[in-house]
Design a protein around this motif. Structure first.
Motif, PDB file in Angstrom:
ATOM      1  N   TRP A 144     -12.211  -4.182  -5.939  1.00 38.02           N
ATOM      2  CA  TRP A 144     -12.678  -4.459  -4.577  1.00 38.02           C
ATOM      3  C   TRP A 144     -14.057  -3.882  -4.247  1.00 38.02           C
ATOM      4  N   GLY A 145     -14.618  -3.085  -5.126  1.00 38.73           N
ATOM      5  CA  GLY A 145     -15.965  -2.606  -4.883  1.00 38.73           C
ATOM      6  C   GLY A 145     -16.037  -1.152  -4.468  1.00 38.73           C
ATOM      7  N   ASP A 146     -17.277  -0.712  -4.212  1.00 38.70           N
ATOM      8  CA  ASP A 146     -17.551   0.693  -3.928  1.00 38.70           C
ATOM      9  C   ASP A 146     -17.161   1.119  -2.522  1.00 38.70           C
ATOM     10  N   LEU A 147     -16.810   0.170  -1.674  1.00 40.04           N
ATOM     11  CA  LEU A 147     -16.362   0.475  -0.318  1.00 40.04           C
ATOM     12  C   LEU A 147     -15.104  -0.357  -0.078  1.00 40.04           C
ATOM     13  N   LEU A 148     -13.952   0.265  -0.197  1.00 35.43           N
ATOM     14  CA  LEU A 148     -12.699  -0.455  -0.004  1.00 35.43           C
ATOM     15  C   LEU A 148     -11.896   0.240   1.089  1.00 35.43           C
ATOM     16  N   SER A 149     -10.980  -0.500   1.700  1.00 37.41           N
ATOM     17  CA  SER A 149     -10.269   0.077   2.832  1.00 37.41           C
ATOM     18  C   SER A 149      -8.796  -0.285   2.823  1.00 37.41           C
ATOM     19  N   MET A 150      -8.036   0.511   3.571  1.00 37.10           N
ATOM     20  CA  MET A 150      -6.606   0.307   3.764  1.00 37.10           C
ATOM     21  C   MET A 150      -6.277   0.509   5.238  1.00 37.10           C
ATOM     22  N   ASN A 151      -5.139  -0.012   5.637  1.00 38.00           N
ATOM     23  CA  ASN A 151      -4.591   0.231   6.965  1.00 38.00           C
ATOM     24  C   ASN A 151      -3.233   0.891   6.777  1.00 38.00           C
ATOM     25  N   VAL A 152      -3.114   2.143   7.158  1.00 36.38           N
ATOM     26  CA  VAL A 152      -1.865   2.882   7.005  1.00 36.38           C
ATOM     27  C   VAL A 152      -1.321   3.207   8.389  1.00 36.38           C
ATOM     28  N   LEU A 153      -0.312   2.448   8.806  1.00 36.57           N
ATOM     29  CA  LEU A 153       0.304   2.643  10.119  1.00 36.57           C
ATOM     30  C   LEU A 153      -0.742   2.599  11.226  1.00 36.57           C
ATOM     31  N   GLY A 154      -1.691   1.700  11.095  1.00 40.46           N
ATOM     32  CA  GLY A 154      -2.721   1.527  12.108  1.00 40.46           C
ATOM     33  C   GLY A 154      -3.969   2.365  11.895  1.00 40.46           C
ATOM     34  N   GLN A 155      -3.939   3.302  10.961  1.00 42.94           N
ATOM     35  CA  GLN A 155      -5.099   4.138  10.677  1.00 42.94           C
ATOM     36  C   GLN A 155      -5.930   3.497   9.571  1.00 42.94           C
ATOM     37  N   ARG A 156      -7.200   3.197   9.874  1.00 43.13           N
ATOM     38  CA  ARG A 156      -8.102   2.627   8.882  1.00 43.13           C
ATOM     39  C   ARG A 156      -8.599   3.741   7.965  1.00 43.13           C
ATOM     40  N   ILE A 157      -8.407   3.579   6.657  1.00 49.22           N
ATOM     41  CA  ILE A 157      -8.840   4.551   5.648  1.00 49.22           C
ATOM     42  C   ILE A 157      -9.774   3.844   4.681  1.00 49.22           C
ATOM     43  N   VAL A 158     -10.930   4.444   4.431  1.00 49.70           N
ATOM     44  CA  VAL A 158     -11.939   3.860   3.552  1.00 49.70           C
ATOM     45  C   VAL A 158     -12.170   4.790   2.365  1.00 49.70           C
ATOM     46  N   ILE A 159     -12.218   4.213   1.180  1.00 46.74           N
ATOM     47  CA  ILE A 159     -12.497   4.969  -0.042  1.00 46.74           C
ATOM     48  C   ILE A 159     -13.890   4.599  -0.534  1.00 46.74           C
TER      49      ILE A 159
END
Length: 510
Positions: A65-80
């Motif tokens: 997904w690239g050098d900036l990827l994200s998740m949504n965990v119970l409504g919290q946006r988390i970026v790696i």
């Protein structure tokens, strides 16, 4: 007439549907988050979050997904973040809005770590605490006051290696804890049973547990903090209260020691003594005293464990890469010679040793993911929407093993930092970013240097030999915010009788 009303109703419905569609389309366009794994309804990516060796999973995801990827965990946006460029663009160039920490109910609020520099919210209080570090340990000149006592600690560590070489990891931990307690509180540790040292170990382990994502459900659902402890599922409160008391003791007891020493005029220079006005020691400002207490506690708990991890990695690297060890020892023999042990004054004349220390930080990073950052304003980056409150992790392991930055990244090559075109200094990554860079960086680097130099001057580190064959340990490290090499064995022996005699003389003649 009825049919006219029906037509109007249909038109109204169609207009409403069109308006809703426009809103949804606009919202979808505006909320163009970085890509990542597809989540489930409501819970999002809750079950996708890795619970061990997280940096390995995130590295695999970055390839997809690239050098900036994200998740949504119970409504919290988390970026790696998985590249040096993105990390520097956001945390260095836009540090004003990327320097906050997420609020953790257990680690921050209940245990009290939000009062310490690693977890303090970004703002004036955090800047004040950073100024305390600058005042006490922020320059090489200030560190010089501690070097005589630190040298004694290093000599004790070398003696311990002679007596029980198989316990090298314990000797490292005792040495780093002793040095950091000297710097933080002017306290000299006598042995591993020291009360302050035990508090440091306990608080560090419990902090690492408390900040691990998913450790406490209340961090995802803060309302759970109001549930009585006797309710099934609320047992975390008893655990948190026990941890909170350990933090309180680690804050108060060493501080009281310094105050007592200052009252009798026996205090040696330390972080605490330098940040308290001796004339006001009997009745200092309560708010200032509070900040000094917690800042000093963070210095001696976090500083000890992280440096010990790096030095244990050094032993692993020397076990696996004898050519680097031989090159370092050749430099020591040429510059320092066989008649004395190296000192802090030799540092500028030992470029290969310094490069080896840097390679240790790169090869097996102490903080593979580091501590999270929190965005305080809505932002955009390369077309992606990053809403206020987004939590960011940098995959430091990935950055430090990226072949675009480091050639042959899995190899241990100190020479990569020498010559006319050295590769990126790993301290730019390993010690944090922007306004969150570790304020104790000079202490850590000085401790790593003198330990590496003294160890290689006096000892040879090699694989254990079984049945006539060397046993090479695996390159593995533990999970957690602070990572250590997985347990391993190595053979540690004095380089010569003369080297052993130098250690004995250093301890006996002080």
């Amino acid at each position: 007439m009825a049919s006219a009303y029906l037509v109007l109703d249909v038109v109204a419905v169609l207009l409403a549907l069109w308006a809703i569609r426009r809103v949804l389309v606009n919202r979808s366009t505006l909320r163009h988050f970085p890509p990542g794994p597809r989540g489930l309804p409501i819970i999002g990516n809750l079950f996708d979050v890795p619970t061990s060796q997280e940096w390995q999973t995130y590295s695999t995801w970055a390839d997809r997904w690239g050098d900036l990827l994200s998740m949504n965990v119970l409504g919290q946006r988390i970026v790696i973040i998985s590249s040096v460029k993105v990390a520097f663009d956001l945390f260095e160039k836009r540090s004003l809005i990327y320097s906050d920490r997420p609020h953790l109910v257990v680690a921050g609020e209940t245990l009290g770590h939000m009062n310490t520099i690693p977890m303090a919210p970004y703002g004036e209080r955090m800047r004040k605490i950073r100024r305390m570090f600058t005042k006490a340990v922020g320059t090489k000149a200030l560190l010089e006051d501690f070097m005589p006592l630190m040298s004694e600690t290093i000599h004790d560590y070398l003696m311990n290696l002679i007596q029980k070489p198989q316990d090298f990891k314990d000797h490292i931990r005792l040495m780093t804890s002793t040095n950091i307690l000297l710097i933080s509180h002017g306290h000299r540790v006598k042995d591993s049973n020291d009360r302050f040292l035990q508090l440091s170990d306990t608080v560090t382990d419990e902090f690492s547990e408390a900040v691990t994502p998913g450790a406490f459900l209340v961090d995802q659902f803060p309302l759970l903090r109001h549930i009585p402890s006797w309710v099934p599922g609320a047992g975390w409160q008893k655990t948190a209260e026990k941890y909170r008391q350990h933090v309180a003791d680690a804050v108060a007891e060493p501080f009281a020691f310094v105050k007592a020493q200052m009252a009798t005029g026996a205090a040696v220079p330390s972080f605490v003594s330098r940040n308290l006005d001796p004339a006001a020691a009997a009745a200092p400002d309560a708010a200032h005293e509070h900040d000094v207490k917690y800042a000093a506690m963070a210095l001696y708990t976090a500083g000890s464990d992280t440096t010990a991890s790096a030095l244990t990695s050094f032993f692993l690297a020397m076990t696996l890469f004898p050519e680097a060890q031989r090159a370092a020892q050749a430099e020591l023999d040429a510059v320092v010679g066989p008649d004395r042990l190296p000192t802090f004054a030799d540092r500028e004349r030992l470029p290969y040793i310094n490069a080896l220390c840097a390679e240790v930080l790169r090869w097996m990073p102490v903080g593979p993911l580091g501590l999270p950052h929190r965005l305080t304003e809505d932002d955009t980056y390369e077309g992606y929407v990053l809403p206020k409150g987004t939590v960011f992790f940098v995959n430091n392991w990935k950055l430090l093993h990226d072949p675009a930055t480091y050639r042959a990244p899995m190899a241990f090559r100190p020479e990569r930092f020498l010559g006319a075109a050295p590769e990126l200094d790993p301290s730019r990554i390993a010690f944090g970013y922007g306004r969150r860079i570790c304020p104790g960086i000079l202490v850590a680097e000085a401790t790593i240097f003198i330990t590496v130099a003294a160890t290689l001057a006096a000892f040879t580190i090699a694989p254990v030999v079984e049945h006539g064959k060397p046993v090479l340990p695996p390159v593995q490290q533990t999970s957690g915010i602070i990572s250590h090499p997985a347990p391993f064995r190595c053979d540690v022996k004095p380089r010569s009788a003369k080297a052993e005699a130098l250690v004995l003389a250093a301890v006996e003649n002080r």
